[in-house]
Scaffold this motif. Structure first.
Motif, PDB file in Angstrom:
ATOM      1  N   THR A  51      27.962  37.584  35.749  1.00  0.00           N
ATOM      2  CA  THR A  51      27.790  36.222  36.158  1.00  0.00           C
ATOM      3  C   THR A  51      28.761  35.602  35.128  1.00  0.00           C
ATOM      4  OG1 THR A  51      26.180  36.546  34.189  1.00  0.00           O
ATOM      5  CG2 THR A  51      25.252  36.616  36.187  1.00  0.00           C
ATOM      6  N   GLU A  52      29.057  36.069  34.241  1.00  0.00           N
ATOM      7  CA  GLU A  52      30.323  35.190  33.309  1.00  0.00           C
ATOM      8  C   GLU A  52      31.613  35.351  34.313  1.00  0.00           C
ATOM      9  OE1 GLU A  52      30.948  37.387  29.737  1.00  0.00           O
ATOM     10  OE2 GLU A  52      28.964  36.137  29.032  1.00  0.00           O
ATOM     11  N   GLU A  53      31.749  36.444  34.999  1.00  0.00           N
ATOM     12  CA  GLU A  53      33.169  36.592  36.119  1.00  0.00           C
ATOM     13  C   GLU A  53      32.927  35.283  37.094  1.00  0.00           C
ATOM     14  OE1 GLU A  53      33.575  40.404  37.481  1.00  0.00           O
ATOM     15  OE2 GLU A  53      34.084  41.229  35.312  1.00  0.00           O
ATOM     16  N   GLN A  54      31.771  35.504  37.674  1.00  0.00           N
ATOM     17  CA  GLN A  54      31.526  34.283  38.824  1.00  0.00           C
ATOM     18  C   GLN A  54      31.624  33.040  38.422  1.00  0.00           C
ATOM     19  OE1 GLN A  54      27.616  35.630  40.184  1.00  0.00           O
ATOM     20  NE2 GLN A  54      28.248  37.374  41.335  1.00  0.00           N
ATOM     21  N   ALA A  55      31.422  32.645  37.101  1.00  0.00           N
ATOM     22  CA  ALA A  55      31.448  31.466  36.547  1.00  0.00           C
ATOM     23  C   ALA A  55      32.852  30.958  36.375  1.00  0.00           C
ATOM     24  CB  ALA A  55      30.580  31.206  35.084  1.00  0.00           C
ATOM     25  N   ASP A  56      33.672  31.980  36.146  1.00  0.00           N
ATOM     26  CA  ASP A  56      35.202  31.649  36.164  1.00  0.00           C
ATOM     27  C   ASP A  56      35.519  31.167  37.442  1.00  0.00           C
ATOM     28  OD1 ASP A  56      34.846  32.060  33.661  1.00  0.00           O
ATOM     29  OD2 ASP A  56      35.768  34.325  33.496  1.00  0.00           O
ATOM     30  N   GLU A  57      35.071  31.433  38.647  1.00  0.00           N
ATOM     31  CA  GLU A  57      35.755  31.150  40.065  1.00  0.00           C
ATOM     32  C   GLU A  57      35.731  29.477  39.905  1.00  0.00           C
ATOM     33  OE1 GLU A  57      33.410  33.110  42.738  1.00  0.00           O
ATOM     34  OE2 GLU A  57      34.071  34.954  42.119  1.00  0.00           O
ATOM     35  N   PRO A  58      36.823  28.946  40.676  1.00  0.00           N
ATOM     36  CA  PRO A  58      36.778  27.523  40.699  1.00  0.00           C
ATOM     37  C   PRO A  58      35.545  27.096  41.709  1.00  0.00           C
ATOM     38  CG  PRO A  58      38.179  28.411  42.288  1.00  0.00           C
ATOM     39  CD  PRO A  58      37.812  29.717  41.222  1.00  0.00           C
ATOM     40  N   ALA A  59      34.938  25.925  41.351  1.00  0.00           N
ATOM     41  CA  ALA A  59      33.780  25.395  42.110  1.00  0.00           C
ATOM     42  C   ALA A  59      34.310  24.730  43.464  1.00  0.00           C
ATOM     43  CB  ALA A  59      33.130  24.066  41.394  1.00  0.00           C
ATOM     44  N   PRO A  60      33.444  25.060  44.493  1.00  0.00           N
ATOM     45  CA  PRO A  60      33.721  24.557  46.036  1.00  0.00           C
ATOM     46  C   PRO A  60      34.300  22.797  46.060  1.00  0.00           C
ATOM     47  CG  PRO A  60      31.555  25.199  45.825  1.00  0.00           C
ATOM     48  CD  PRO A  60      32.086  25.585  44.605  1.00  0.00           C
ATOM     49  N   ALA A  61      34.783  22.689  46.905  1.00  0.00           N
ATOM     50  CA  ALA A  61      35.249  21.224  47.040  1.00  0.00           C
ATOM     51  C   ALA A  61      34.080  20.544  47.267  1.00  0.00           C
ATOM     52  CB  ALA A  61      36.234  21.027  47.885  1.00  0.00           C
ATOM     53  N   PRO A  62      33.964  19.188  46.901  1.00  0.00           N
ATOM     54  CA  PRO A  62      32.457  18.499  47.198  1.00  0.00           C
ATOM     55  C   PRO A  62      32.647  17.957  48.771  1.00  0.00           C
ATOM     56  CG  PRO A  62      34.037  17.083  45.922  1.00  0.00           C
ATOM     57  CD  PRO A  62      34.593  18.550  45.882  1.00  0.00           C
ATOM     58  N   GLN A  63      31.516  17.827  49.156  1.00  0.00           N
ATOM     59  CA  GLN A  63      31.612  17.652  50.697  1.00  0.00           C
ATOM     60  C   GLN A  63      31.303  16.121  50.922  1.00  0.00           C
ATOM     61  OE1 GLN A  63      28.271  19.997  52.477  1.00  0.00           O
ATOM     62  NE2 GLN A  63      29.221  21.763  52.269  1.00  0.00           N
ATOM     63  N   GLU A  64      31.772  15.650  52.009  1.00  0.00           N
ATOM     64  CA  GLU A  64      31.615  14.308  52.060  1.00  0.00           C
ATOM     65  C   GLU A  64      30.426  13.811  52.324  1.00  0.00           C
ATOM     66  OE1 GLU A  64      34.406  12.721  55.137  1.00  0.00           O
ATOM     67  OE2 GLU A  64      35.900  13.855  54.598  1.00  0.00           O
ATOM     68  N   LYS A  65      29.946  12.540  52.110  1.00  0.00           N
ATOM     69  CA  LYS A  65      28.724  12.145  52.025  1.00  0.00           C
ATOM     70  C   LYS A  65      28.353  11.873  53.322  1.00  0.00           C
ATOM     71  CE  LYS A  65      27.844  10.156  47.523  1.00  0.00           C
ATOM     72  NZ  LYS A  65      27.441   8.664  46.936  1.00  0.00           N
ATOM     73  N   PRO A  66      27.216  12.257  54.179  1.00  0.00           N
ATOM     74  CA  PRO A  66      26.833  11.502  55.339  1.00  0.00           C
ATOM     75  C   PRO A  66      26.828  10.103  55.491  1.00  0.00           C
ATOM     76  CG  PRO A  66      24.945  12.706  54.499  1.00  0.00           C
ATOM     77  CD  PRO A  66      26.057  13.011  53.375  1.00  0.00           C
ATOM     78  N   LYS A  67      27.273   9.775  56.689  1.00  0.00           N
ATOM     79  CA  LYS A  67      27.066   8.242  56.581  1.00  0.00           C
ATOM     80  C   LYS A  67      25.522   7.700  56.752  1.00  0.00           C
ATOM     81  CE  LYS A  67      31.309   7.545  59.162  1.00  0.00           C
ATOM     82  NZ  LYS A  67      31.911   6.928  60.373  1.00  0.00           N
ATOM     83  N   SER A  68      25.540   6.580  55.908  1.00  0.00           N
ATOM     84  CA  SER A  68      24.076   6.233  55.870  1.00  0.00           C
ATOM     85  C   SER A  68      23.610   5.252  57.042  1.00  0.00           C
ATOM     86  CB  SER A  68      23.670   5.422  54.602  1.00  0.00           C
ATOM     87  OG  SER A  68      24.747   4.396  54.473  1.00  0.00           O
ATOM     88  N   TYR A  69      22.597   5.166  57.622  1.00  0.00           N
ATOM     89  CA  TYR A  69      22.085   4.268  58.843  1.00  0.00           C
ATOM     90  C   TYR A  69      21.424   3.072  57.889  1.00  0.00           C
ATOM     91  CZ  TYR A  69      23.816   8.393  61.387  1.00  0.00           C
ATOM     92  OH  TYR A  69      24.238   9.179  61.849  1.00  0.00           O
ATOM     93  N   GLY A  70      21.936   2.564  56.943  1.00  0.00           N
ATOM     94  CA  GLY A  70      20.964   1.466  56.488  1.00  0.00           C
ATOM     95  C   GLY A  70      21.598   0.153  57.101  1.00  0.00           C
ATOM     96  N   MET A  71      21.269  -1.141  56.514  1.00  0.00           N
ATOM     97  CA  MET A  71      21.503  -2.141  57.068  1.00  0.00           C
ATOM     98  C   MET A  71      22.766  -2.629  56.858  1.00  0.00           C
ATOM     99  SD  MET A  71      18.261  -4.758  56.544  1.00  0.00           S
ATOM    100  CE  MET A  71      19.133  -5.735  55.439  1.00  0.00           C
TER     101      MET A  71
END
Length: 103
Positions: A51-71
């Motif tokens: 688990t310590e070895e897995q924690a050293d791996e870089p975090a995945p890139a953040p995904q784009e937010k889905p477009k909101s269908y607000g006003m």
């Protein structure tokens, strides 16, 4: 003039001191839980290292937010809304002035 100051008496509280040396010899063991042997302890250590070895791996890139269908309000609609709010607040001010004059 002499003032008589009452003497404050602090009550004595009998608090027993902790005796830490008596319980130190024998650790508390839960009878329902099995005591792990050396092989199980090594397995747990191996899992911790993984688990310590897995924690050293870089975090995945953040995904784009889905477009909101607000006003969505255009600038022209926003001007109308602001004009309504300003007109309503002026009406409230006028009413409060009339109430103040009447009373």
């Amino acid at each position: 003039m002499k003032f008589k100051i009452p003497e404050i008496k602090i009550p004595k509280v009998n608090i027993p001191k902790l005796r830490r040396d008596e319980n130190k010899a024998e650790p508390i063991v839960d009878e329902d839980a099995p005591v792990p042997d050396d092989e199980a302890a090594e397995d747990i250590l191996d899992e911790l290292e993984e688990t310590e070895e897995q924690a050293d791996e870089p975090a995945p890139a953040p995904q784009e937010k889905p477009k909101s269908y607000g006003m969505v309000i255009s600038e022209d609609q926003l001007r109308i809304v602001w004009a309504g709010e300003i007109g309503f607040s002026l009406l409230i001010v006028l009413a409060s002035v009339l109430i103040a004059i009447a009373s």
